[in-house]
Scaffold this active site. Structure first.
Site, PDB file in Angstrom:
ATOM      1  CG  LEU A  44      -1.959  -1.065   1.369  1.00  0.00           C
ATOM      2  CD1 LEU A  44      -2.714  -0.914   2.688  1.00  0.00           C
ATOM      3  CD2 LEU A  44      -2.931  -1.028   0.204  1.00  0.00           C
ATOM      4  CG  ASP A  45      -0.162   4.795  -2.218  1.00  0.00           C
ATOM      5  OD1 ASP A  45      -0.599   5.400  -1.227  1.00  0.00           O
ATOM      6  OD2 ASP A  45      -0.813   4.671  -3.273  1.00  0.00           O
ATOM      7  CE  LYS A  46       5.599   9.306   3.707  1.00  0.00           C
ATOM      8  NZ  LYS A  46       6.807  10.122   3.399  1.00  0.00           N
ATOM      9  CG  ASP A  47      -0.075   9.851   0.151  1.00  0.00           C
ATOM     10  OD1 ASP A  47       0.352  10.255   1.247  1.00  0.00           O
ATOM     11  OD2 ASP A  47       0.381  10.247  -0.938  1.00  0.00           O
ATOM     12  CB  THR A  48      -3.090   3.582   0.395  1.00  0.00           C
ATOM     13  OG1 THR A  48      -3.121   4.232  -0.883  1.00  0.00           O
ATOM     14  CG2 THR A  48      -4.251   2.609   0.473  1.00  0.00           C
TER      15      THR A  48
END
Length: 230
Positions: free
Chosen positions: A106-110
């Site tokens: 999951l990316d940093k903003d998820t």
């Protein structure tokens, strides 16, 4: 009967110390086998008979945990990339062999559900495109959602310059700006790119489910051990 393991190899693989350092644990009488102090790193043992500092061994059968990833954390072992999901787990686990890894990313903003395991076969099973494992996301966008996005996702959204088409995905509009999306691919930033291709900007993205696993009441930053359903 499971195969016995050398004591030094067992403790090293579980992250307690290096194989060379096991002798110091034995010298300090911190390790017992079947209730007796161990006196040789080469001793062949069954993991369930070993105690370190009076405690049973930490998940000798392997690790599979479900973590509710907070905003701003990365699924990387590199501390230079910022706050890591592994910082939320027991420190000893990073010294294990095989190494613990996230199942997908999951990316940093998820935010939301991420699985962590030391089982490489399971990673392949849950992430291989051949297995079509469903993932459910809650998506918040920047403007009211139009009903035509349901058909667009069902037909397979075409990304970017038109060279890449996604498999069909399911959209359920929950409120004016929020939808649930179910897909079974794992392309780079796929959910964000799918909505962008339809004229929306994703403002928040949260994963609720990954295959048979669901966050339920697990709070952000918390984790719990899980097992694969039969």
């Amino acid at each position: 009967m499971p195969a016995l393991k050398r004591l030094d190899q067992l403790l090293s693989n579980l992250g307690y110390c290096s194989r060379k350092e096991v002798r110091y644990l034995l010298k300090d009488k911190r390790v017992t086998v079947q209730g007796q102090y161990a006196n040789s790193p080469a001793l062949k043992v069954a993991p369930e008979t070993v105690l370190v500092d009076g405690e049973v061994l930490d998940t000798p059968e392997g690790i599979l945990v479900m973590l509710n990833k907070p905003l701003g954390y990365v699924c990387s072992h590199d501390s230079a990339e910022g706050m890591r999901i592994y910082d939320l787990l027991p420190a000893r686990w990073e010294s294990r062999n095989p190494k613990i890894v996230s199942v997908g990313r999951l990316d940093k903003d998820t935010t939301g559900l991420i699985l962590v395991t030391d089982n490489t076969q399971l990673v392949h099973q849950l992430t291989s495109p051949k297995h079509h494992v469903d993932k459910l996301y809650e998506v918040t966008v920047d403007r009211p959602l139009q009903p035509d996005i349901i058909d667009a996702f069902a037909q397979g959204v075409v990304l970017g310059d038109g060279a890449e088409q996604c498999l069909p995905a399911k959209v359920e509009i929950i409120s004016e700006n929020i939808a649930n999306v179910t897909l079974n691919e794992g392309k780079y930033h796929q959910v964000r790119r799918m909505f962008a291709a339809c004229g929306y900007h994703v403002e928040a993205l949260h994963r609720h489910q990954f295959g048979p696993f669901s966050l339920q009441d697990l709070m952000q930053g918390e984790w719990q051990a899980v097992t694969l359903p039969c």
